[in-house]
Design an enzyme around this catalytic site. Structure first.
Site, short mmCIF file in Angstrom:
data_model
loop_
_atom_site.label_atom_id
_atom_site.label_comp_id
_atom_site.label_asym_id
_atom_site.label_seq_id
_atom_site.Cartn_x
_atom_site.Cartn_y
_atom_site.Cartn_z
N PRO A 58 0.82 -1.21 0.00
CA PRO A 58 0.00 0.00 0.00
C PRO A 58 0.86 1.26 0.00
O PRO A 58 1.86 1.34 0.71
CB PRO A 58 -0.80 -0.13 1.30
N GLU A 59 0.46 2.23 -0.81
CA GLU A 59 1.18 3.50 -0.88
C GLU A 59 0.35 4.58 -0.19
O GLU A 59 -0.65 4.27 0.47
CB GLU A 59 1.47 3.83 -2.35
#
Length: 280
Positions: A2-3
């Site tokens: 996840p960014e």
């Protein structure tokens, strides 16, 4: 992994779900998730009785702010948080359970088992690992074009690896670097110090715009990402270039190519992002 947009979406949903809840007890089923303190019993004991006041984000990390403690959590590849009732079936990949006094439970599941949790006294978390060396927040008002130019100027490295380096700018992972560079018309292998003032302005705008759009869409679900309510993101439907190898560029129609830059799979439109500047 996840960014920023995905972690920000998780933060927002968790705030809706768990703010104000009091922790009755904590069950740790996989000790290596707990990085600080190194004693899982101490971790559980310290959290018991505390109330979650808010959930914040720093880069790709979640900060659970309690009344007197801060828990820093990194989801790594496939970590997830979800709110459940005590009687709900337990997933076999559930590694940490926060039991609340109202009978609900915040469960942390992680198929890959790479996630981490650190517990700190308030303010201490920003001075120690893993948060102490993080760079600028790209969606913060302080992240101006001038600030970004100072970060990039005179750095003798390719622009993509620089943007992936969390000590300079946080939260921009592989997906959004590719998307922002395409939007700005900049090749990922161009030397950072070779960028013109005009290119820096375009890239700054592209980073902020791309991340803002992705947050508004709930992030990108390209593999297993879901938010705190189990919902997938929608931004993958708006990807200009990432994951679209051999498909026509939405800007010019040229087929998108995939290569490796800085050890990461990289999507490029050879027409929109020509490598016209010799690396220095």
């Amino acid at each position: 992994m996840p960014e920023l947009p995905e972690v920000e979406t998780v933060r927002r949903t968790l705030n809706e779900l768990i703010t104000g809840k009091q922790i009755e007890s904590v069950t740790v089923r996989l000790p290596r998730i707990i990085q600080r303190p190194d004693d899982t019993q101490a971790f559980a004991h310290m959290l018991a009785g505390h109330v979650i006041e808010t959930v914040e984000r720093r880069g790709k990390f979640l900060r659970f702010v309690l009344d007197g403690l801060v828990m820093v959590s990194h989801l790594r590849m496939e970590g997830r948080y979800g709110l459940y009732q005590q009687e709900d079936p337990l997933d076999k990949h559930t590694h940490v359970i926060f039991h609340f006094t109202d009978g609900t439970e915040l469960r942390y599941t992680d198929v890959r088992q790479f996630g981490t949790m650190h517990l700190f006294q308030p303010g201490e978390d920003l001075l120690l690992k893993p948060l102490n060396k993080l760079g600028d927040e790209p969606l913060d008002p302080s992240f101006t074009v001038e600030r970004f130019s100072r970060i990039v100027a005179n750095r003798n490295t390719k622009i993509k690896p620089l943007l992936l380096n969390q000590e300079y700018v946080v939260g921009i992972g592989n997906i959004y670097v590719d998307e922002a560079l395409h939007r700005a018309g900049i090749h990922p292998e161009v030397s950072a110090r070779s960028l013109t003032e005009e290119q820096l302005v375009k890239l700054h705008h592209a980073i902020v715009t791309t991340l803002t759009e992705a947050v508004n869409a709930g992030g990108s679900s390209v593999k297993s990402y879901v938010n705190g309510q189990g919902e997938s993101g929608n931004y993958q439907q708006q990807h200009r270039i990432y994951g679209r190898k051999d498909q026509p560029c939405s800007t010019c129609g040229t087929l998108i190519e995939k290569s490796v830059v800085g050890g990461r799979g990289t999507h490029i439109c050879p027409s929109c992002q020509p490598l016209s500047v010799v690396l220095k």
